[in-house]
Write an enzyme that holds these catalytic residues in place. Structure first.
Site, mmCIF file in Angstrom:
data_model
loop_
_atom_site.group_PDB
_atom_site.id
_atom_site.type_symbol
_atom_site.label_atom_id
_atom_site.label_comp_id
_atom_site.label_asym_id
_atom_site.label_seq_id
_atom_site.Cartn_x
_atom_site.Cartn_y
_atom_site.Cartn_z
ATOM 1 N N GLY A 83 0.788 -1.223 0.000
ATOM 2 C CA GLY A 83 0.000 0.000 0.000
ATOM 3 C C GLY A 83 0.820 1.272 0.000
ATOM 4 N N CYS A 84 2.136 1.164 0.097
ATOM 5 C CA CYS A 84 3.005 2.340 0.109
ATOM 6 C C CYS A 84 3.076 2.919 -1.303
ATOM 7 C CB CYS A 84 4.402 1.958 0.602
ATOM 8 S SG CYS A 84 5.621 3.289 0.467
ATOM 9 N N ALA A 85 2.683 4.178 -1.454
ATOM 10 C CA ALA A 85 2.680 4.829 -2.767
ATOM 11 C C ALA A 85 4.100 4.954 -3.330
ATOM 12 C CB ALA A 85 2.019 6.196 -2.672
#
Length: 136
Positions: free
Chosen positions: A11-13
């Site tokens: 989920g880390c952009a």
């Protein structure tokens, strides 16, 4: 091209942008969850190479930002134990190609290592959310 084992925070952009650049550059990316990997000191240590201990840490980690942990005052062994207990402390991503390991995403260094497609905008290992909040 290279087969990159890529340890990320799901989920880390920022990690998503890094993986996209690697794939656009023709590399195969095998994404793994940094937070659930069963790390040990011997499996984690190779990713940091000769970097100074403070560069092992994710400066966006809440425990670093709050001052609870001062990476300048931590020994290598202490750092490894802390990171195994709290993987959010680990500078992301961790990447492995064969026997070569790296922590963080320095675009120029990765380009020298395996080659990257040129981009108009730099892709680094800074937390995208932190950059956006710092600019606000």
């Amino acid at each position: 091209m290279a087969h990159v084992i890529f340890y990320e925070k799901p989920g880390c952009a920022g990690n998503a942008r890094q993986k996209a650049l690697l794939r656009a550059s023709g590399h195969e990316v095998e994404a793994r969850n940094l937070l659930t990997e069963p790390w040990s000191p011997s499996s984690l240590r190779p990713y940091f190479g000769a970097k100074p201990v403070p560069e092992w840490f994710n400066v966006s980690s809440p425990r670093i930002k709050s001052g609870e942990i001062d990476p300048d005052k931590v020994t290598p062994q202490e750092a490894l134990v802390m990171m195994i207990l709290d993987p959010l402390l680990i500078r992301r991503p961790l990447m492995r190609i064969g026997d070569h390991c790296e922590a963080g995403f320095d675009q120029k260094a990765v380009d020298r290592w395996i080659g990257l497609k040129q981009t108009d905008e730099a892709v680094g290992d800074d937390c995208v959310r932190s950059i956006a909040s710092d600019a606000a």
